[in-house]
Design an enzyme around this catalytic site. Structure first.
Site, short mmCIF file in Angstrom:
data_model
loop_
_atom_site.label_atom_id
_atom_site.label_comp_id
_atom_site.label_asym_id
_atom_site.label_seq_id
_atom_site.Cartn_x
_atom_site.Cartn_y
_atom_site.Cartn_z
CG ASP A 6 -2.08 0.99 1.00
OD1 ASP A 6 -2.88 0.77 0.07
OD2 ASP A 6 -2.18 1.98 1.75
CB THR A 7 1.55 3.87 -2.16
OG1 THR A 7 2.37 2.80 -2.63
CG2 THR A 7 2.33 5.18 -2.24
#
EC number: 3.6.1.9
Length: 196
Positions: A73-74
């Site tokens: 995830d970013t």
């Protein structure tokens, strides 16, 4: 390229798949996890990012207990404010106006879950500084549609890369997958040394 049939990439990002291929790895399966991505009250950006990567890996591992599952995830953030994935033009414009001429941070977390339930996690935080953007530059970027579904309203891989003055940290992490850390995690289980 090494196709790893026993590896599942738990991500709907085509960029993550392309980044994984840059280190010579092709997962046996790519799935889009169906999870709740809501930010918890008082949750800090880095913890939120790691929780999302772990939740993606856990959700798919529950369905595929015999596979390695890689979740990522970013999150882009200013101070403690998470700049979530943009789904509307108005939100993207607000984010870009806020980021114009300023520094912000981007965290990408990676979680690898083994078939035996062993969990390995890494997070990489980078700093990104946008140039002072004109209204025309923001409008052009918005018209490109490249902001859709992107943390902070931009993807460094596209036109937004031309609006970024400098970065400190990992380009691949800002793009969605820290390659060094991912290579090290996968290398603990798979023989990646032969990949040119």
């Amino acid at each position: 390229m090494l196709k790893i049939e026993g590896l599942v990439l738990a991500s709907s990002s085509k960029y993550r798949l392309a980044l994984l291929e840059q280190i010579g790895v092709v997962p046996g399966e790519v799935v889009s996890p169906n999870i709740d991505e809501s930010l918890l009250k008082g949750e800090l950006p880095r913890r939120y990012c790691m929780r999302m990567a772990r939740t993606k890996a856990d959700a798919e591992a529950a369905l595929r207990s015999d596979k390695f599952v890689l979740g990522a995830d970013t999150v882009a953030y200013c101070g403690k404010r998470v700049l979530s994935k943009t789904e509307s033009e108005d939100c993207a414009v607000r984010y870009l106006e806020m980021l114009s001429g300023r520094r912000h941070r981007v965290c990408t977390s990676v979680c690898l879950r083994s078939p035996g339930g062993i969990v390995h996690e890494r997070s990489v935080v980078s700093v990104v500084k946008f140039k002072s953007m004109s209204k025309g530059e923001i409008e052009y970027y918005i018209s490109s549609g490249q902001w859709r579904g992107k943390a902070g309203g931009y993807g460094i891989q596209g036109f937004a890369g031309a609006l970024i003055s400098w970065i400190q940290g990992s380009y691949s992490s800002i793009a969605g997958l820290p390659l060094h850390e991912t290579y090290c995690l996968l290398g603990g289980y798979f023989d990646l040394k032969h990949i040119p």
